[in-house]
Motif scaffolding. Structure first.
Motif, mmCIF file in Angstrom:
data_model
loop_
_atom_site.group_PDB
_atom_site.id
_atom_site.type_symbol
_atom_site.label_atom_id
_atom_site.label_comp_id
_atom_site.label_asym_id
_atom_site.label_seq_id
_atom_site.Cartn_x
_atom_site.Cartn_y
_atom_site.Cartn_z
ATOM 1 N N VAL A 178 28.857 -54.726 19.160
ATOM 2 C CA VAL A 178 30.318 -54.694 19.308
ATOM 3 C C VAL A 178 30.702 -54.206 20.706
ATOM 4 N N VAL A 179 30.031 -53.147 21.170
ATOM 5 C CA VAL A 179 30.304 -52.627 22.515
ATOM 6 C C VAL A 179 29.982 -53.680 23.565
ATOM 7 N N ILE A 180 28.870 -54.376 23.388
ATOM 8 C CA ILE A 180 28.482 -55.416 24.346
ATOM 9 C C ILE A 180 29.522 -56.534 24.395
ATOM 10 N N LEU A 181 29.948 -56.999 23.244
ATOM 11 C CA LEU A 181 30.893 -58.116 23.197
ATOM 12 C C LEU A 181 32.275 -57.736 23.728
ATOM 13 N N THR A 182 32.630 -56.468 23.609
ATOM 14 C CA THR A 182 33.974 -56.046 24.029
ATOM 15 C C THR A 182 34.010 -55.527 25.464
#
Length: 386
Positions: free
Chosen positions: A9-13
């Protein structure tokens, strides 16, 4: 798995936030030039390099063929590294259960899953994630070889050894310490230890031979067993209790030739060490003992903030982990499997005390420190229950 999902999630955001514009971008450029020209370079596209090993650039080049050279490539690599770290956590559980028990293993994995510098390992395109993965496999095969010293486990150990070396050459000599431990413990007949050691050594030699031949050809006849990059780390390690700013470092070299610069750095480092111990013996003695030890273990690899979390919380968790790990090391001092990890700590610490010591080099050991912290927690819980 919860940690894995949160990391994705952190990577995608906010994946683009995790960019140092340093070694990470150099690895990407290396892979691109390698694909386009067939020449393996680093920081100098005009000539082949012997300053890094090819494992990480090879993986990047493979993904570059699929995703191209755009932002999607960087995101795919971050997700791949997150998968590597998740696999490493599983291997950490297996190792912890084999050395101690399931409770210690679960505590070690739980602590590692929430330790933010290990999240950063997933997000920055550097060698750490791949090296931790290889290191887990190396320790696991070492434990299995201790239990069943057969030619099969010797071959697997040799393969993991060479894989870890192709990622980070600093690990290359540790298996020799492992072999000495086996001779010292005498739990395995020395002939069997020697035989398995020879098999692992043959595997290591055969797999590294192409790299040696390639280095011999591109260097004009020099034998370079691993890499030719010790000059800069050695020089940076000669500045007591601080590192010169990048702006100053850029003024040191008169050429763009990395080969010439490395030799210059090495000679200047030797001169600084000699002069330092003669003119300021107390300062340099302190620096090359407690100073570098403190920098190696006390510095925290939290170079980019994650989700805005302040560094103070990460530093606090780091030192709590070190305290718990230290207690666990003392409690495990008679456990031979634990001694295997302790020798790894000692080997990596001394190596980087000779050269350059900071938190990035120690972060690869923190999952094992978490296991020792798990030992301390389990022992404390058991005492409370009794």
């Amino acid at each position: 798995m919860v940690s894995f999902v949160m990391k994705v999630v952190v990577i995608l955001t906010s994946g683009g936030h995790f960019n140092l514009e340093s070694d990470d971008m150099s690895y990407l450029r290396t892979a691109q030039i390698w694909l386009e020209t067939g020449v393996f370079t680093y920081n100098d596209p005009t000539r082949p390099t012997v300053f890094i090993t090819p494992a990480l650039p090879a993986i990047i080049a493979l993904f570059m063929q699929i995703f191209g050279t755009n932002y999607a490539l960087e995101q795919a690599l971050r997700i791949l590294q997150t998968m590597m770290m998740t696999f490493s956590m599983y291997m950490l559980y297996i190792i912890g259960r084999r050395i101690w028990n399931e409770r210690v293993a679960l505590w070690g994995v739980g602590i590692s899953a929430v330790y933010l510098p290990l999240w950063l390992v997933s997000f920055l395109i550097l060698t750490e994630a791949l090296f931790i993965c290889c290191l887990m496999l190396l320790i696991y095969t070492a434990l299995r070889a201790m239990e069943r010293p057969t030619w099969k486990w010797a071959i697997l150990f040799g393969l993991c050894w060479v894989a870890a070396t192709y990622v980070r050459p600093t690990i290359a000599l540790w298996p020799g310490i492992f072999l000495l431990l086996l001779f010292y413990w005498r739990q395995i007949p020395w002939k069997k230890v020697l035989g398995c050691g020879v098999i692992a050594g043959i595997v290591f030699t055969l797999c590294l031979t192409p790299w040696w031949v390639r280095n011999y050809e591109v260097s004009g006849g020099q034998f370079i067993p691993l890499t030719k990059s010790s000059g800069n780390p050695m020089l940076l390690g000669t500045f007591p209790f601080h590192f010169p700013p990048i702006e100053e470092q850029r003024t040191w070299h008169q050429t763009n030739d990395l080969w010439v610069n490395d030799e210059f750095d090495k000679q200047w480092a030797i001169e600084r060490i000699k002069k330092g111990f003669i003119e300021q013996p107390l300062l340099y003695t302190a620096w090359y003992t407690i100073g570098k030890f403190g920098f190696f273990w006390g510095d925290v690899f939290y170079w980019v903030r994650i989700a805005g979390i302040p560094p103070i919380f990460v530093w606090a968790s780091h030192y709590l982990l070190l305290i718990g790990g230290g207690i666990g090391i003392w409690l495990s001092r008679h456990n031979r499997g634990a001694l295997l990890l302790i020798t790894l700590f000692g080997y990596m610490t001394i190596l980087h005390m000779i050269y350059l010591a900071h938190g990035r080099y120690a972060v690869v050991l923190m999952p094992f420190v978490a296991l020792f912290a798990g030992v301390a927690i389990v022992r404390r819980l058991d005492r409370r229950c009794t």
